[in-house]
Design a protein around this motif. Sequence first.
Motif, short mmCIF file in Angstrom:
data_model
loop_
_atom_site.label_atom_id
_atom_site.label_comp_id
_atom_site.label_asym_id
_atom_site.label_seq_id
_atom_site.Cartn_x
_atom_site.Cartn_y
_atom_site.Cartn_z
N LEU A 199 0.37 -1.40 -0.23
CA LEU A 199 -0.33 0.27 -0.09
C LEU A 199 1.02 1.19 0.12
N THR A 200 0.41 2.62 -0.82
CA THR A 200 1.12 3.69 -0.37
C THR A 200 0.27 4.62 -0.72
N GLN A 201 -0.18 6.29 -0.42
CA GLN A 201 -1.17 7.04 0.47
C GLN A 201 -2.19 6.48 -1.34
N VAL A 202 -0.90 6.29 -2.60
CA VAL A 202 -2.35 6.34 -3.58
C VAL A 202 -3.54 5.26 -3.02
N GLY A 203 -2.88 3.73 -3.21
CA GLY A 203 -3.87 2.38 -3.00
C GLY A 203 -3.03 1.31 -3.28
N ALA A 204 -3.19 0.23 -3.29
CA ALA A 204 -3.07 -0.77 -2.90
C ALA A 204 -2.51 -1.05 -3.92
N GLY A 205 -1.25 -1.52 -4.17
CA GLY A 205 -0.60 -1.96 -5.66
C GLY A 205 -0.99 -3.34 -6.11
N GLU A 206 0.16 -3.95 -6.63
CA GLU A 206 -0.45 -4.71 -7.68
C GLU A 206 -0.25 -6.55 -7.17
N VAL A 207 -1.26 -7.55 -6.31
CA VAL A 207 -2.19 -8.47 -6.06
C VAL A 207 -0.48 -9.55 -6.72
N TYR A 208 0.05 -10.35 -4.86
CA TYR A 208 0.57 -11.49 -5.21
C TYR A 208 -0.28 -12.42 -4.97
N ALA A 209 -0.70 -13.63 -5.76
CA ALA A 209 -1.52 -14.74 -5.01
C ALA A 209 -0.82 -15.75 -4.24
N GLU A 210 -1.27 -16.79 -3.81
CA GLU A 210 -0.76 -17.98 -3.25
C GLU A 210 -1.77 -18.87 -2.79
N GLU A 211 -1.75 -20.02 -3.37
CA GLU A 211 -2.46 -20.82 -2.36
C GLU A 211 -2.12 -22.04 -1.73
N SER A 212 -2.75 -22.38 -0.15
CA SER A 212 -2.20 -23.04 1.09
C SER A 212 -1.77 -24.89 0.10
N PRO A 213 -1.15 -25.53 0.33
CA PRO A 213 -0.16 -27.05 -0.55
C PRO A 213 -1.90 -27.99 0.42
N HIS A 214 -1.51 -28.59 -0.32
CA HIS A 214 -2.04 -30.08 0.25
C HIS A 214 -1.90 -30.52 1.23
N PHE A 215 -2.12 -30.63 2.23
CA PHE A 215 -1.47 -31.10 3.46
C PHE A 215 -0.68 -31.84 3.91
N THR A 216 -1.87 -32.85 2.85
CA THR A 216 -1.91 -34.74 2.69
C THR A 216 -0.59 -34.94 1.70
N ASN A 217 0.05 -34.20 1.00
CA ASN A 217 1.80 -34.40 0.50
C ASN A 217 2.25 -33.82 1.04
N GLU A 218 2.10 -33.69 2.36
CA GLU A 218 3.19 -33.36 2.98
C GLU A 218 3.96 -34.33 3.80
#
Length: 1178
Positions: A1016-1035
Amino acid sequence: MLVQGGPWALSVISLVLLLWQELSAIDVPLDSKIQQDLKQPPTIMKQSLKDYIVDPRDNIIIECEAKGNPVPTFSWRRNGKFFNVGKDPRVTMRKRSGTLEISFRSGGRPEDYEGEYQCFASNDFGTALTNKILLRVSKSPLWPKEVLEPVVVGEGSPLVLACNPPPGLPPPLTFWMDSAMMPITQDKRVSMGLNGDLYFSNVLAKDSHTDYSCNARFLFTHTIQQKNPFTLKVQTKEPYNDTSSVNSTDPYGGRKVAETTPNFLSPTGTDSSRMVMRGEKLKLECIASGVPTPSIKWFKKGGDLNQKVKLDNFNKTLRIDSVSEEDAGEYMCMANNQIGSIRHSIYVQVKAAPYWLDQPSNLVLAPDENGRLVCRANGNPKPHIQWLVNGGPIDSNSSLPNPSRTVAGDTIMFRSVQIGSSAVYQCNASNDHGYLLANAFISILDMAPRMLGPKNQLIKVIENNRTFLDCPYFGSPLPELRWFKNGQGSGLDGGHYRVYINGTLEIKRARAEDQGTYTCVASNILGKEENQVRLEVKEPTRIVRAPEHQSAIRGTMARFDCRVKSDLTLPITVTWLKDDKPLSLGSRLKKDEDSLSIPNVHEGDEGTYTCTVKTEIDQDTASARLTVSDRPDSPTDLELSDAKERNIRLTWIHGDDHNSPVTLFVVQFEEDRWESGKWQNLSSYPGDFNTVILELSPFVNYQFRVIAVNSVGQSLPSLPSQRYQTSGAPPDVIPRGLKGWGTKKNNMEISWEPLLDTERNGPNLHYSVWWRRKDTGEEWSNVTTVGAKHIVHDTETYVPYEIKLRAVNDFGPGGESNIIIGYSGEDKPTAPPTDLRVSKIDSTKVNVHWTPVDPSTVLGEFKEYRVYYWREGSMVKGLRVNKEKKTKGFYSTVAQPTGILTDLQPYSHYRIYMVVANNRYEGPPSNHVEFRTKEGVPEAPKFFKIIQRSTDVIHLEWDKPLEPNGILIGYKLNYQTVNGSRVGLMQMQSFLPNVTTYTLRLPERAIRYKFYLAALTQVGAGEVYAEESPHFTNEAYSKDQVDIATQGWFIGLMCAIALIILILLIVCFIKRSRGGKYPVREKKDLPLDAVDQKGEDGSFDYHSDEDNKPLQGSQNSLDGGVKESDDSLVDYGEGGDGQFNEDGSFIGQYTVKKDKDETEGNESSEATSPVNAIYSLA
């Protein structure tokens, strides 16, 4: 024969036959155990022929073989009287057989044993008879001695040489030969009759011989008897001259022989008759005399000769190999020559010895059952039927009273038979031409049920198939059979099941639930017997991915799929056939589980490939065809025709297209004047052409070739055609690409594209060029050149010229080109744009304004106003920027030009200037202008990681953006649960700018989240970085996993590692204590990279990308990323590049060379110091 009571009794019997229930005699199976226990009357198995002729040189064997239980005994009658075999020393009977063998080794005459023999085979249940066997001894008598006078006959007369062979048994075969043992030549004129006589329709002089000999061949003795030869003398009115030059078609050598009408030599008269037995061979002959030799034709009254009729012996003999009743009738033969014709009628009668219509067969009955024996025969005249029982007449055999038996002509009826009624019945059908004798027994059988099939049989069937479970059984009376499943319930019949009379159980559509054990139970009044069949229902074997038709290019790989689905309990076998023959795989073809691969295919691989999948109970097949395509063969037989001044016809023959149709023909040419040996494309044509008109250029000595093209590629070129020379002409092509442009400020270069060799049209090609200043009215300047350009010197800067051009050869000039406008050379612009300024400054763009230059100062063609701009720095403290210059052009000729400069970086300091440009040069720069872009939204965080160390916690890490585009005021994290396509409510967390980690506790182990992070800056929110949590069954973690830290072996291992690390620490600290002796590196003056310091406003100072690298002593995260240590070794003078000794002096670049060599090979290693090694194990 009729029973007593006459016609009334016969009517009663007929009514009984109509009302008689269906008779079902017992079919006794061939089971060896049953056959062994089965009591049966005798049955004749083998006997000699009725008319039995024997060779007197061999022993006589009269066959009589029979079977029965008990084993039959045998006796013989000879000429109707009992024949006592034991009293004749020459006669013996074979063991367990009735066959007689009469031996003459110790003397005796075979003729003494001629007569009529009959064999009787008897046991406790009856007597069977053979036919009456008429035994005769073969005879081959000698020819009677006789003196044959010479036969003298006039030329042209008919002649018959009689054979009269001695009577033999059987009659001999006759044929005529000469003294050299060569057959007498037979033809239309000379032939042998059916009686063996030699017939001459007319005699020729050349027939005079002294050795006409008739021979008789006796088959049994394999001997040939020869009659004394005939001498034939032919009298002629004129001397015989066999060298006469008369036409060879005249058999009389030019002598005059009287012509005569035909006359029959055999048979004689106008009609005759023949009687023949049904099934025998019929031969009718007509042999006629006459001059010229008559021709014979055959007819049948009332119709044409059928296909059975064959004509032999030069049409003199009509033959029917197997006569039937429809062959009876009147046959006519006609003999005719050019003098006349005669006819003879032969009336054929067909008689028949008795033959069977319905031969009686053995009858096995249970007590109290009914049955019948039927004996029907036919013949001409109609045969008489006589019944016998055990060899005696049935009506006079008082020893076997049988009230349950009724005789009605050709049928014997049995009702409610009882034990003891077994007997052998004989049916004798006879007429004037022969007789038939047949034995048929009736056997009364009682037997408890027996199972004939294998015990506890396993049957495997395919699901949904019609299924039969066999239960062969036998018993007398016929047992009742019932089926049960799994030993429970009532009998199975009806609905899903059907029981056949032979005991087979049909399951109309087998299903999985039909699996089980089936029991069949057979019972009658004497007992019961059972057997079991186990049924397994299997899935069908199917090819689920079948091979498909395909076309492969030669040299590539072809692959046929054959994927199979089958019952897992059934082993399968996959075989491949090619064109219905087993495919030999060898080393090239490869078969795997689901496919067949054919690498490097060639034409021999073409064909239909069949995949056959077999199990022990079913199979499936699928086929596909492989077509191999290749480049086409070269066209052949190129031929030139219809030659004209500028064109010629080219014709060729197509080559083999190799299963890929030709789509294009390319015609190439080669000329031997300018580029000899170089082939060039002339034209192309559709693939169905084979003749074309080629458009040609003058003054070229052509030869042509053709290339065929299909989808695979192009063929080799054809053989060249013969050459064709075209005549010359002035150039008819105007040079292309004429232009004028200055290479210097005081010249103009005129250039064009030279004509192609095929466009020269003649020798000595050159070009005439004209030019003049535009709009000045001056005269044209002119030059002639063989090159493709001309330079005009001493021109003014950038002035227009008119230019034109034409080509010329020895045959004359070509056409002139259109006049084009060219320009002399350009110079550097002399004036800069002025009053450069900016307005409407935004975060990423700015408006640019300037005052244009005087067009005369451009000194060339105006191209654009070119802005140079670069980023001087960022207003974010400590952020290093790239100061590379960029340009952007504006084309504008208005009085107050303006433009928009885009793609600027927000929150940055920029500088710009402008120049004017022509095609070659830029002018002097304008005034410089500086401006600052406004704050914008930041880029995405540098990285964003999700680390799941346990089942209930997710740890998030990120880093500040590389380009904040303003002052960072924090971060915004949105997240929501995800489950496939379903998502939960969005939740949000905000963080200060110095926070780059977050830990989220999971309410449940299986929950997954999707996170969206933005700065965030005073102008607003920037580019979004998206991630998904892994399948825990594979851990590596799970609730049921044993805690490794509590295991004894793990604790011991950790203690050993700690001891080794402690020793390494002691050694390393000893080496560090010698730091004063270390050499100083050359880069010791480099400044220290400071740690990011937090400002008073909570923001961070930004450094270069080098600053963002992790310290040497930082930890690696679990997923391989780098995390800064909470307790940095920088603070203690250890670890990172910035290291201080005890007195505070900088020693970051001080080290022992040996240490450097040891560590440079793996600069990213975490264990560069002993302390780091401890942290790396944490």
